[in-house]
Design an enzyme around this catalytic site. Sequence first.
Site, PDB file in Angstrom:
ATOM      1  N   LEU A  12       0.825  -1.205   0.000  1.00  0.00           N
ATOM      2  CA  LEU A  12       0.000   0.000   0.000  1.00  0.00           C
ATOM      3  C   LEU A  12       0.859   1.255   0.000  1.00  0.00           C
ATOM      4  CD1 LEU A  12      -2.641  -0.998   2.721  1.00  0.00           C
ATOM      5  CD2 LEU A  12      -2.972  -1.033   0.254  1.00  0.00           C
ATOM      6  N   GLU A  71      12.972   4.833   6.888  1.00  0.00           N
ATOM      7  CA  GLU A  71      11.684   4.255   7.289  1.00  0.00           C
ATOM      8  C   GLU A  71      11.538   4.153   8.801  1.00  0.00           C
ATOM      9  OE1 GLU A  71       8.897   0.341   6.315  1.00  0.00           O
ATOM     10  OE2 GLU A  71      10.932   0.486   5.505  1.00  0.00           O
ATOM     11  N   GLY A 123       1.702  -8.922   4.318  1.00  0.00           N
ATOM     12  CA  GLY A 123       2.007  -9.681   3.113  1.00  0.00           C
ATOM     13  C   GLY A 123       1.647 -11.143   3.274  1.00  0.00           C
TER      14      GLY A 123
END
Length: 273
Positions: A12, A71, A123
């Site tokens: 996403l 991240e 996932g």
Amino acid sequence: MSVVGVDAGGTLTKIVYKENGRLHFKTFSSEQQENVLQWLTLLAKHHKLYITGGKAEKWGETFPQAHIVGEFIAVCSGAKLLLKEEKSDLKQFILINIGTGTSIFKVDENGCERLLGSGLGGGTFMGLGGLLTGESDYYELVRLSKEGKRELVDLSVRDVYEAMNSPVPEHLTASNFAKGDSSSKKEDKLRALTNMIAETIILLASQASQAHKLEHFVFIGSTLKSNPALKEDLTQFQELLSYTPIFPEKGAYAGSLGAFEIGREAEHSQNRQ
């Protein structure tokens, strides 16, 4: 100049930007990437993009003027901001980011440190869920999981000990999927899958919490979005492992919100110079 925070994940894409004085939160699937890129191309004419996530470097090729944000830094910054927005004064906690996979962090006054992770996450839910049921839509998989009963697929401690007293709570799993067969319903298989993911995450987080003596678990990540079954399964070990679960309302946007906030602070600092 305004800022747009983008979390370019493997499944996403989450976007945060400010317009008319309030924050806007958008989510797009990887199948919509071309549409997202076109929209951001227009947006980038008047905004600076701060991009994080697994595909950030790839997106940076399309937007060479964009700033790439680490991240882990973005996720931790966003989580702290979400807690602040919800009037929480929590300063020390275990942060659990359930995205495509799962990362677990220690957050305290000294900063944020990634402790460990797992390949089990969203996932797994999408991929293995699709293999088990033939379904590919995230929201349909979530709906089916919510209606399922994992006890019809998982072997529980109760099943093993039957009339005997068990050394651990009877509702716990003795063996994942051990009772499943070709006649098992989609709903039950998906709930068993959701539970297996949740169990693994909680056991890993518990190890981290014991090592660092932190009892609050803050859960974020896109896999929690509209997923009550996963949230329920993540809370089932509280009495056994003594932890307090916290689910920020906008937890799916922690990465994009963190990128947005880091970008906003950077632009503000630059304008002051």
